[in-house]
Write a protein that holds these residues in place. Structure first.
Motif, PDB file in Angstrom:
ATOM      1  N   ALA A 139      25.819 -19.782   1.050  1.00  0.00           N
ATOM      2  CA  ALA A 139      27.273 -18.934   0.898  1.00  0.00           C
ATOM      3  C   ALA A 139      27.663 -18.763   2.257  1.00  0.00           C
ATOM      4  N   ALA A 140      26.978 -18.522   3.340  1.00  0.00           N
ATOM      5  CA  ALA A 140      27.921 -18.682   4.846  1.00  0.00           C
ATOM      6  C   ALA A 140      28.641 -19.931   4.991  1.00  0.00           C
ATOM      7  N   GLY A 141      28.004 -20.983   4.713  1.00  0.00           N
ATOM      8  CA  GLY A 141      28.454 -22.479   4.700  1.00  0.00           C
ATOM      9  C   GLY A 141      29.680 -22.621   3.952  1.00  0.00           C
ATOM     10  N   ALA A 142      29.892 -22.072   2.986  1.00  0.00           N
ATOM     11  CA  ALA A 142      31.207 -22.125   2.171  1.00  0.00           C
ATOM     12  C   ALA A 142      32.048 -20.973   2.420  1.00  0.00           C
ATOM     13  N   GLY A 143      31.850 -20.079   3.129  1.00  0.00           N
ATOM     14  CA  GLY A 143      32.769 -19.368   3.982  1.00  0.00           C
ATOM     15  C   GLY A 143      32.918 -18.029   2.911  1.00  0.00           C
ATOM     16  N   CYS A 144      31.698 -17.618   2.273  1.00  0.00           N
ATOM     17  CA  CYS A 144      31.979 -16.492   1.372  1.00  0.00           C
ATOM     18  C   CYS A 144      31.867 -15.309   2.137  1.00  0.00           C
ATOM     19  N   ARG A 145      32.680 -14.219   1.632  1.00  0.00           N
ATOM     20  CA  ARG A 145      32.490 -13.040   2.257  1.00  0.00           C
ATOM     21  C   ARG A 145      31.060 -12.562   1.809  1.00  0.00           C
ATOM     22  N   ASP A 146      30.464 -11.801   2.955  1.00  0.00           N
ATOM     23  CA  ASP A 146      29.191 -10.903   2.755  1.00  0.00           C
ATOM     24  C   ASP A 146      28.325 -11.708   2.322  1.00  0.00           C
ATOM     25  N   PRO A 147      27.589 -13.129   2.839  1.00  0.00           N
ATOM     26  CA  PRO A 147      26.776 -13.919   2.369  1.00  0.00           C
ATOM     27  C   PRO A 147      25.532 -13.433   2.043  1.00  0.00           C
ATOM     28  N   GLY A 148      25.011 -12.222   2.784  1.00  0.00           N
ATOM     29  CA  GLY A 148      23.788 -11.633   2.675  1.00  0.00           C
ATOM     30  C   GLY A 148      23.509 -10.789   1.185  1.00  0.00           C
ATOM     31  N   THR A 149      24.656  -9.999   0.829  1.00  0.00           N
ATOM     32  CA  THR A 149      24.853  -9.428  -0.362  1.00  0.00           C
ATOM     33  C   THR A 149      24.943 -10.446  -1.601  1.00  0.00           C
ATOM     34  N   LEU A 150      25.684 -11.522  -1.410  1.00  0.00           N
ATOM     35  CA  LEU A 150      25.850 -12.447  -2.399  1.00  0.00           C
ATOM     36  C   LEU A 150      24.811 -13.116  -2.386  1.00  0.00           C
ATOM     37  N   LEU A 182      30.678 -15.008  -9.322  1.00  0.00           N
ATOM     38  CA  LEU A 182      30.441 -14.295  -8.010  1.00  0.00           C
ATOM     39  C   LEU A 182      31.035 -15.216  -6.799  1.00  0.00           C
ATOM     40  N   VAL A 183      30.518 -16.315  -6.864  1.00  0.00           N
ATOM     41  CA  VAL A 183      30.710 -17.300  -5.627  1.00  0.00           C
ATOM     42  C   VAL A 183      32.338 -17.531  -5.688  1.00  0.00           C
TER      43      VAL A 183
END
Length: 188
Positions: A139-150, A182-183
């Protein structure tokens, strides 16, 4: 702690028999006598290879974990789009579930072996934590907001789909659809 030795051909047969029996019947329901019989070895050979049933259960789960992680990594690596890669473990789960109709061996082990000090409990818990970490990393690598929660949300969907797999519904497909939504929302 005993030093790990290379597994012999007899040891591989023992793990294979244990895997089939533990997965189909449950860990606590299967004794070493049956595993020895199914693998064509004596109980002495089984104990010489693994030392205890607990360590054999740990070896069984470690072997499954290695295969699972390899399948997930291959699914992730096959994705060209980083956003698509975040949900690749759901595709791997669909593939994995085709040959594993009794749900998750790791969830089952956590239920049967509640003691966190049990070596197999640790392997099962580590498998779930690894997947959580992978979701967060992707998720972090894809630039998603708040990767921990996701990542937590994705793990809940993944594990829920897996735990409800034996039901006569399409929980794997629905879980994958929800995960994709979600993603996309987090990446948009």
């Amino acid at each position: 702690m005993q030093e790990a030795r290379p597994v012999t051909p007899a040891g591989r047969r023992i793990v294979a028999a244990a895997e089939e029996l533990f997965y189909s019947r449950g860990i606590t329901a299967v004794g070493v006598d049956l595993i020895a019989e199914r693998s064509g070895v004596t109980k002495r050979t089984l104990y010489n290879q693994f030392g205890s049933k607990d360590r054999l259960v740990a070896a069984y789960l470690a072997e499954r974990d290695k295969r699972w992680r390899s399948l997930v990594r291959a699914a992730v690596d096959a994705c060209d789009d980083p956003v698509e890669a975040v949900t690749a473990p759901f595709g791997a789960l669909r593939t994995w579930s085709e040959g594993n109709p009794r749900g998750c061996a790791f969830i089952n082990a956590l239920a049967e072996l509640p003691d966190p000090a049990h070596p197999a409990h640790r392997i099962a818990a580590d498998q779930k934590l690894w997947l959580l970490g992978l979701f967060e990393e992707l998720a972090a690598g894809a630039g998603c907001r708040d990767p921990g929660t996701l990542a937590v949300q994705l793990l809940l969907l993944h594990e829920g789909a897996l735990a409800t797999q034996p039901l006569p519904s399409e929980t794997l497909a629905v879980g994958a659809e929800l995960a994709t939504a979600l993603v996309r929302r987090a990446a948009g």
